[in-house]
Design a protein around this motif. Structure first.
Motif, mmCIF file in Angstrom:
data_model
loop_
_atom_site.group_PDB
_atom_site.id
_atom_site.type_symbol
_atom_site.label_atom_id
_atom_site.label_comp_id
_atom_site.label_asym_id
_atom_site.label_seq_id
_atom_site.Cartn_x
_atom_site.Cartn_y
_atom_site.Cartn_z
ATOM 1 N N MET A 100 0.851 -1.254 0.108
ATOM 2 C CA MET A 100 0.172 0.065 -0.046
ATOM 3 C C MET A 100 0.823 1.257 0.064
ATOM 4 N N SER A 101 0.698 2.097 -0.933
ATOM 5 C CA SER A 101 1.354 3.495 -0.889
ATOM 6 C C SER A 101 0.929 4.312 0.143
ATOM 7 N N ILE A 102 1.934 5.053 0.970
ATOM 8 C CA ILE A 102 1.791 5.443 2.283
ATOM 9 C C ILE A 102 1.677 6.982 1.894
ATOM 10 N N ASP A 103 0.543 7.923 2.151
ATOM 11 C CA ASP A 103 0.626 9.192 1.803
ATOM 12 C C ASP A 103 0.577 10.183 3.362
ATOM 13 N N LYS A 104 -0.453 9.701 4.007
ATOM 14 C CA LYS A 104 -0.637 10.352 5.488
ATOM 15 C C LYS A 104 0.052 9.830 6.470
ATOM 16 N N VAL A 105 1.018 10.497 7.200
ATOM 17 C CA VAL A 105 1.637 9.736 8.445
ATOM 18 C C VAL A 105 1.337 10.585 9.832
ATOM 19 N N ALA A 106 1.229 9.923 10.894
ATOM 20 C CA ALA A 106 1.132 10.307 12.035
ATOM 21 C C ALA A 106 2.501 10.034 12.783
ATOM 22 N N VAL A 107 3.119 11.182 13.412
ATOM 23 C CA VAL A 107 4.376 10.728 13.996
ATOM 24 C C VAL A 107 4.013 11.155 15.610
ATOM 25 N N VAL A 108 4.408 10.262 16.449
ATOM 26 C CA VAL A 108 4.162 10.312 17.871
ATOM 27 C C VAL A 108 5.536 10.646 18.404
ATOM 28 N N GLY A 109 5.496 11.771 19.191
ATOM 29 C CA GLY A 109 6.696 12.182 19.946
ATOM 30 C C GLY A 109 7.422 13.316 19.339
ATOM 31 N N GLY A 110 7.464 14.244 19.958
ATOM 32 C CA GLY A 110 8.489 15.651 19.445
ATOM 33 C C GLY A 110 9.759 15.573 20.152
ATOM 34 N N GLY A 111 10.579 14.289 20.182
ATOM 35 C CA GLY A 111 12.023 14.363 20.410
ATOM 36 C C GLY A 111 12.776 14.190 19.274
ATOM 37 N N ILE A 112 14.194 13.934 19.424
ATOM 38 C CA ILE A 112 14.955 14.003 18.390
ATOM 39 C C ILE A 112 14.463 12.910 17.104
ATOM 40 N N VAL A 113 14.097 11.772 17.346
ATOM 41 C CA VAL A 113 13.482 10.839 16.490
ATOM 42 C C VAL A 113 12.229 11.004 15.890
ATOM 43 N N GLY A 114 11.355 11.605 16.751
ATOM 44 C CA GLY A 114 9.917 12.122 15.974
ATOM 45 C C GLY A 114 10.131 13.306 15.166
ATOM 46 N N THR A 115 11.047 14.103 15.424
ATOM 47 C CA THR A 115 11.097 15.358 14.784
ATOM 48 C C THR A 115 11.740 15.150 13.458
ATOM 49 N N ALA A 116 12.772 14.352 13.690
ATOM 50 C CA ALA A 116 13.756 13.941 12.370
ATOM 51 C C ALA A 116 12.656 13.143 11.496
ATOM 52 N N CYS A 117 12.229 12.132 12.079
ATOM 53 C CA CYS A 117 11.069 11.522 11.074
ATOM 54 C C CYS A 117 10.227 12.525 10.341
ATOM 55 N N ALA A 118 9.487 13.276 11.140
ATOM 56 C CA ALA A 118 8.535 14.268 10.391
ATOM 57 C C ALA A 118 9.441 15.063 9.409
ATOM 58 N N TYR A 119 10.694 15.478 9.579
ATOM 59 C CA TYR A 119 11.423 16.532 8.834
ATOM 60 C C TYR A 119 11.598 15.372 7.635
ATOM 61 N N PHE A 120 12.044 14.183 7.573
ATOM 62 C CA PHE A 120 12.618 13.744 6.502
ATOM 63 C C PHE A 120 11.314 13.338 5.663
ATOM 64 N N LEU A 121 10.211 12.903 6.270
ATOM 65 C CA LEU A 121 9.005 12.420 5.507
ATOM 66 C C LEU A 121 8.491 13.669 4.809
ATOM 67 N N ALA A 122 8.058 14.914 5.563
ATOM 68 C CA ALA A 122 7.880 15.906 5.175
ATOM 69 C C ALA A 122 8.503 16.326 3.762
ATOM 70 N N ARG A 123 9.912 16.289 3.646
ATOM 71 C CA ARG A 123 10.421 16.573 2.644
ATOM 72 C C ARG A 123 10.434 15.808 1.456
ATOM 73 N N GLU A 124 9.821 14.520 1.763
ATOM 74 C CA GLU A 124 9.590 13.410 0.489
ATOM 75 C C GLU A 124 8.097 13.776 0.224
ATOM 76 N N GLY A 125 7.303 14.754 0.594
ATOM 77 C CA GLY A 125 6.075 15.233 0.178
ATOM 78 C C GLY A 125 5.038 14.452 0.991
#
Ligand SMILES: Cc1cc2nc3c(=O)[nH]c(=O)nc-3n(C[C@H](O)[C@H](O)[C@H](O)COP(=O)(O)OP(=O)(O)OC[C@H]3O[C@@H](n4cnc5c(N)ncnc54)[C@H](O)[C@@H]3O)c2cc1C
Length: 405
Positions: free
Chosen positions: A1-26
């Motif tokens: 399944m192609s993933i478009d919408k992502v929920a990230v839980v946690g605003g530490g280094i891991v969560g924000t790094a994930c949010a950053y790289f995912l958002a930059r991929e659109g």
């Protein structure tokens, strides 16, 4: 399944790094942080990007990759996070300790890892407040210092600029599983549906994983820190570890010459608390000092009288130049850990991506963001993930049980 919408839980280094790289991929990213960004371990650590004692395998590979990534992040992220590539040391004060530290340096060098031995005069030049009789140190030029809470805010701001929504003050109460797939999260403000959920909630992840029957073997270790007022007139250039930290690390314990008897102090034994003796200096001049380690029953972010006493006893003994400096504030944080010290980066059930159990999040966290993004995009991860799978054999950590790295 192609993933478009992502929920990230946690605003530490891991969560924000994930949010950053995912958002930059659109990807359409929403990050939920129960309290405020950097409320957890990432906002409370002294900023060691520590490669010095990383075990061969995934630990070294991810740390070297993150270290290279930092050079890029300095260019790309919107906020300055005080990156300082000035190396790190483990100093020693007796000839017996010195023999073991030298063997460590030679062993690691033989593996092609960046490491040097420096003498006492060089240590005193780099670390002005240290005791006069320091004899030498291992020096890893690849170690670097960051202001971790600033890095977290910078990742979050970068994610926001790439289209992510960062929702502070919104807690996730449970993960939602339907038809064998995680399809969203229940939050303090209602249900949120997503194609995928990234669980990056540090020491809190275990409880949330439980809500979909995933038993996460992640424990919590409390570390206590004291910060001085800014003292820019005192220079502490590298990250500094004291000799007692060596027993925490497998690379030292596995040396033929290893003898733990050379690395103890009465103040550890008396209190049944071990001290990860360290100092680092932030750009404004304040010096962070730590860290007593213990294992409370539940997540408890308060420092204790005994913990602070033991931490500062080691500082008073080894850094006479800091004895008269005013303390500005004290705190504790909960470091998440696994029994083999490697994080868990995996998709244990469809739609749920774990970025959990990070002992050395400053070194591994930025790359975890990239690796989870690659998993979500169904790309081959740039580092093999066999050592960090969810289903590897891990001990379930218990309260009060000490761990080694
Ligand atoms: C005192 C101390 C010193 C350390 N020193 C170093 C060091 O020098 N170098 C190093 O590499 N590592 C160090 N560590 C470890 C490092 O801090 C961690 O590896 C790293 O911060 C883990 O990041 P994380 O994003 O997984 O978790 P965290 O930073 O803990 O972030 C988790 C976030 O999730 C949020 N959250 C929790 N529950 C929920 C919920 N239900 N809904 C939404 N949000 C939720 C929390 O509020 C928190 O902000 C140290 C740790 C401590 C405590």
């Amino acid at each position: 399944m192609s993933i478009d919408k992502v929920a990230v839980v946690g605003g530490g280094i891991v969560g924000t790094a994930c949010a950053y790289f995912l958002a930059r991929e659109g990807k359409r990213v929403t990050l939920f942080e129960e309290t405020a960004l950097a409320h957890g371990a990432s906002g409370r650590n002294p900023g060691f990007v520590w490669l010095h004692t990383r075990n061969p395998g995934f630990g070294r590979e991810v740390s070297l990759a993150s270290r290279a990534l930092y050079d890029q992040l300095v260019e790309d992220l919107p906020l300055d996070f005080e990156f300082r590539p000035s190396g790190g040391i483990i100093f020693y004060t007796t000839e017996e300790q010195g023999a073991i530290v030298r063997e460590f340096v030679e062993t690691v060098q033989a593996d092609g890892y960046p490491m040097e031995h420096i003498d006492g005069a060089e240590v005193r030049r780099m670390v002005e407040p240290i005791r006069e009789d320091v004899l030498g140190a291992s020096f890893c030029p690849a170690d670097a210092c960051i202001n971790t809470p600033l890095l977290v805010r910078s990742f979050a701001e970068g994610a926001r600029q790439a289209g992510a929504e960062i929702r502070e003050g919104v807690g996730v109460t449970r993960l939602i599983e339907e038809g064998g797939r995680v399809v969203g999260v229940e939050t303090s403000e209602g249900r949120f549906e997503a194609d995928a959920v990234v669980l990056g909630a540090g020491a809190w992840a275990r409880k949330l994983a439980d809500t979909v029957g995933i038993q996460l073997a992640v424990g919590g270790e409390r570390l206590q820190v004291a910060a001085t007022v800014p003292v820019p007139e005192i220079r502490v250039e590298p990250l500094v570890y004291g000799p007692l930290v060596t027993k925490q690390y497998r690379l030292f314990r596995d040396l033929p010459s290893w003898d733990a008897a050379h690395f103890t102090e009465p103040y550890e034994d008396e209190a049944n608390i071990e001290v990860l003796e360290l100092i680092s200096q932030r750009r404004n001049g304040e010096i962070l000092m730590g860290c007593a380690m213990d294992y409370p029953d539940d997540i408890d972010l308060r420092p204790t009288v005994e913990g602070l006493a033991r931490s500062l006893q080691s500082i008073v003994q080894d850094f006479p130049g800091l004895r008269g400096v005013a303390v500005d504030r004290v705190w504790a944080g909960i470091l998440p850990f696994t029994s083999d010290t490697a994080p868990i980066i995996d998709e244990p059930i469809p739609g749920l991506f774990l970025g959990s159990g990070h002992v050395y999040g400053n070194a591994a966290g930025p790359m975890t963001g990239r690796l989870i993004t690659q998993l979500i995009m169904e790309q081959e991860p740039e580092i093999a993930l066999d050592e960090v799978r969810f289903d590897r054999v891990l001990e379930m950590p218990g309260a009060g049980v000490a761990v080694r790295w």
